[in-house]
Design an enzyme around this catalytic site. Sequence first.
Site, PDB file in Angstrom:
ATOM      1  N   LYS A  42       4.652 -16.481  -6.480  1.00 24.60           N
ATOM      2  CA  LYS A  42       4.652 -15.042  -6.195  1.00 24.60           C
ATOM      3  C   LYS A  42       3.929 -14.189  -7.240  1.00 24.60           C
ATOM      4  CE  LYS A  42       5.828 -14.853  -2.825  1.00 24.60           C
ATOM      5  NZ  LYS A  42       5.028 -15.524  -1.754  1.00 24.60           N
ATOM      6  N   SER A  43       2.987 -14.809  -7.939  1.00 25.08           N
ATOM      7  CA  SER A  43       2.279 -14.083  -8.991  1.00 25.08           C
ATOM      8  C   SER A  43       0.837 -13.744  -8.615  1.00 25.08           C
ATOM      9  CB  SER A  43       2.287 -14.915 -10.281  1.00 25.08           C
ATOM     10  OG  SER A  43       3.605 -15.211 -10.659  1.00 25.08           O
ATOM     11  N   THR A  45      -1.124 -15.987  -6.303  1.00 25.28           N
ATOM     12  CA  THR A  45      -1.826 -17.243  -5.999  1.00 25.28           C
ATOM     13  C   THR A  45      -2.795 -17.083  -4.822  1.00 25.28           C
ATOM     14  OG1 THR A  45       0.452 -18.069  -6.204  1.00 25.28           O
ATOM     15  CG2 THR A  45      -1.296 -19.711  -5.907  1.00 25.28           C
ATOM     16  N   LYS A 100      -4.546 -25.364  -5.491  1.00 25.17           N
ATOM     17  CA  LYS A 100      -3.402 -24.504  -5.866  1.00 25.17           C
ATOM     18  C   LYS A 100      -2.296 -25.350  -6.484  1.00 25.17           C
ATOM     19  CE  LYS A 100       0.462 -22.429  -3.379  1.00 25.17           C
ATOM     20  NZ  LYS A 100       0.928 -21.755  -2.148  1.00 25.17           N
ATOM     21  N   HIS A 102       1.667 -24.939  -8.770  1.00 22.30           N
ATOM     22  CA  HIS A 102       2.676 -24.164  -9.515  1.00 22.30           C
ATOM     23  C   HIS A 102       3.234 -24.992 -10.671  1.00 22.30           C
ATOM     24  CE1 HIS A 102       2.601 -20.950  -6.668  1.00 22.30           C
ATOM     25  NE2 HIS A 102       3.238 -21.560  -5.705  1.00 22.30           N
ATOM     26  N   SER A 132       9.714 -10.390  -5.202  1.00 21.32           N
ATOM     27  CA  SER A 132       8.833 -11.037  -4.233  1.00 21.32           C
ATOM     28  C   SER A 132       9.373 -12.421  -3.873  1.00 21.32           C
ATOM     29  CB  SER A 132       7.426 -11.152  -4.835  1.00 21.32           C
ATOM     30  OG  SER A 132       6.534 -11.720  -3.917  1.00 21.32           O
ATOM     31  N   PHE A 223      -5.411  -5.737  -0.532  1.00 19.95           N
ATOM     32  CA  PHE A 223      -4.131  -6.104   0.090  1.00 19.95           C
ATOM     33  C   PHE A 223      -4.203  -5.865   1.601  1.00 19.95           C
ATOM     34  CE2 PHE A 223       0.111  -4.938   1.612  1.00 19.95           C
ATOM     35  CZ  PHE A 223       0.770  -6.124   1.339  1.00 19.95           C
ATOM     36  N   LYS A 224      -4.748  -4.718   1.988  1.00 15.59           N
ATOM     37  CA  LYS A 224      -4.811  -4.360   3.410  1.00 15.59           C
ATOM     38  C   LYS A 224      -5.662  -5.372   4.183  1.00 15.59           C
ATOM     39  CE  LYS A 224      -5.770  -0.258   6.241  1.00 15.59           C
ATOM     40  NZ  LYS A 224      -6.849  -0.757   7.083  1.00 15.59           N
ATOM     41  N   MET A 226      -6.413  -8.453   3.394  1.00 13.97           N
ATOM     42  CA  MET A 226      -5.791  -9.782   3.443  1.00 13.97           C
ATOM     43  C   MET A 226      -4.547  -9.799   4.331  1.00 13.97           C
ATOM     44  SD  MET A 226      -6.418 -11.415  -0.349  1.00 13.97           S
ATOM     45  CE  MET A 226      -5.324 -12.782  -0.015  1.00 13.97           C
ATOM     46  N   MET A 250       2.538 -11.164   3.220  1.00 12.85           N
ATOM     47  CA  MET A 250       1.857 -10.047   2.565  1.00 12.85           C
ATOM     48  C   MET A 250       2.811  -8.856   2.653  1.00 12.85           C
ATOM     49  SD  MET A 250      -1.125 -10.870   1.474  1.00 12.85           S
ATOM     50  CE  MET A 250      -1.976 -12.425   1.561  1.00 12.85           C
ATOM     51  N   ARG A 251       3.645  -8.701   1.666  1.00 10.07           N
ATOM     52  CA  ARG A 251       4.780  -7.802   1.763  1.00 10.07           C
ATOM     53  C   ARG A 251       4.423  -6.382   1.337  1.00 10.07           C
ATOM     54  NH1 ARG A 251       9.183  -6.403  -1.209  1.00 10.07           N
ATOM     55  NH2 ARG A 251       8.031  -7.150  -3.031  1.00 10.07           N
TER      56      ARG A 251
HETATM   57  P1  A3P Z   1       4.835  -8.931  -2.867  1.00 14.29           P
HETATM   58  O1  A3P Z   1       5.886  -9.797  -2.241  1.00 14.29           O
HETATM   59  O2  A3P Z   1       5.336  -8.185  -4.078  1.00 14.29           O
HETATM   60  O3  A3P Z   1       4.182  -8.011  -1.896  1.00 14.29           O
HETATM   61  P2  A3P Z   1       1.658 -15.638  -4.066  1.00 14.29           P
HETATM   62  O4  A3P Z   1       0.377 -15.668  -3.339  1.00 14.29           O
HETATM   63  O5  A3P Z   1       1.581 -16.147  -5.459  1.00 14.29           O
HETATM   64  O6  A3P Z   1       2.763 -16.233  -3.258  1.00 14.29           O
HETATM   65  O7  A3P Z   1       2.029 -14.098  -4.293  1.00 14.29           O
HETATM   66  C1  A3P Z   1       2.392 -13.277  -3.222  1.00 14.29           C
HETATM   67  C2  A3P Z   1       2.453 -11.856  -3.704  1.00 14.29           C
HETATM   68  O8  A3P Z   1       1.096 -11.378  -3.907  1.00 14.29           O
HETATM   69  C3  A3P Z   1       3.078 -10.922  -2.661  1.00 14.29           C
HETATM   70  O9  A3P Z   1       3.684  -9.888  -3.419  1.00 14.29           O
HETATM   71  C4  A3P Z   1       1.828 -10.451  -1.919  1.00 14.29           C
HETATM   72  O10 A3P Z   1       2.016  -9.289  -1.172  1.00 14.29           O
HETATM   73  C5  A3P Z   1       0.873 -10.235  -3.088  1.00 14.29           C
HETATM   74  N1  A3P Z   1      -0.540 -10.198  -2.690  1.00 14.29           N
HETATM   75  C6  A3P Z   1      -1.215 -11.085  -1.949  1.00 14.29           C
HETATM   76  N2  A3P Z   1      -2.489 -10.690  -1.756  1.00 14.29           N
HETATM   77  C7  A3P Z   1      -2.624  -9.518  -2.414  1.00 14.29           C
HETATM   78  C8  A3P Z   1      -3.708  -8.604  -2.601  1.00 14.29           C
HETATM   79  N3  A3P Z   1      -4.891  -8.814  -2.067  1.00 14.29           N
HETATM   80  N4  A3P Z   1      -3.482  -7.506  -3.353  1.00 14.29           N
HETATM   81  C9  A3P Z   1      -2.270  -7.285  -3.909  1.00 14.29           C
HETATM   82  N5  A3P Z   1      -1.190  -8.098  -3.763  1.00 14.29           N
HETATM   83  C10 A3P Z   1      -1.378  -9.210  -3.028  1.00 14.29           C
END
Ligand code: A3P
Length: 289
Positions: A42-43, A45, A100, A102, A132, A223-224, A226, A250-251
């Site tokens: 959740k950082s 990836t 990928k 972890h 997250s 974000f939007k 993706m 994509m939360r």
């Molecule tokens: P949130 O749950 O806070 O929205 P991972 O890919 O490591 O699992 O991380 C997922 C987190 O990255 C989610 O956070 C997700 O929404 C966020 N994320 C994915 N793509 C993103 C983007 N293009 N810009 C910003 N945040 C993004």
Amino acid sequence: MSRPPIKIVSGMPILGPFAENWANVQRFQAREDDIMINTYPKSGTTWMSEILDLILNDGDLKKASRGAIFERVPFLEYAVPDMPTGTEILDTMKTRRLIKSHLHVELVPQSFWEKNCKVIYVARNPKDVLVSYYHFYQMAIVHPDPGTFDEFLQGFMEGTLAFGSWSRHVKGWWNIREQKNVLFLFFEDMLEDSKRAIKKVAEFIGKDLPNDVLEKIQQHTTFKAMKENKMSNYSTIPSSVMNHGISPFMRKGICGDWKNHLTVAQNEIFDAYLKKELSGIDLTFRFQD
Ligand code: A3P
């Protein structure tokens, strides 16, 4: 799929089914031009994966839509019954591999170091990681039931969640950040200026991309963009495995959402945990925009 319990491999808690393939992960054979994207879950990836795939393909959007992100960037530790494992998928790949993972730094298969593979590590402030991860545990059924948020917070601090201790993970990678084959980045810096981050990553892997390509990659990895893109938003996974109705993958994609989740008391406990875990180490995080 039911919610399998966590197992422990080489001292690290891991998703139950993943434990079955652990021996193959350890003896995985890296190739010299492999690039690893490593994070605590959740950082960022998926974001970094999409960026790197586009960088390698010179911003060609058609190539980036050739498959879902988890197919273009296979997950090394991945193993669930009746599906090819991450190591099986990677072993058959003919083209340059983005991988990928972890894994904590000390658990990375030896061949990655022997082959001098490049690693891009993304770290995110732990309060937003916690929030997250809590939502992700709920929607991704391969995780155990996360319990209440308070119980989950305890698990995070005790290092009993999948992939173990957040602080141990981040500190392990931070300690080797100056090795020439490691690039250590922060999610919050990517949010602040994604084009700068994309340029840095491109330079790190030896790609000199013109400005218009950098901007194209930036626009495709907002974000939007993706969230709307089925090749990057995990919506092609069956809802019995990832239930986006519970919480979308994509939360929110922001810095500071933790303020909507942690009580004042939980925040104090978490701050005390962080103070202890990060004492004596020159590693700080941004918790708001
Ligand atoms: P949130 O749950 O806070 O929205 P991972 O890919 O490591 O699992 O991380 C997922 C987190 O990255 C989610 O956070 C997700 O929404 C966020 N994320 C994915 N793509 C993103 C983007 N293009 N810009 C910003 N945040 C993004």
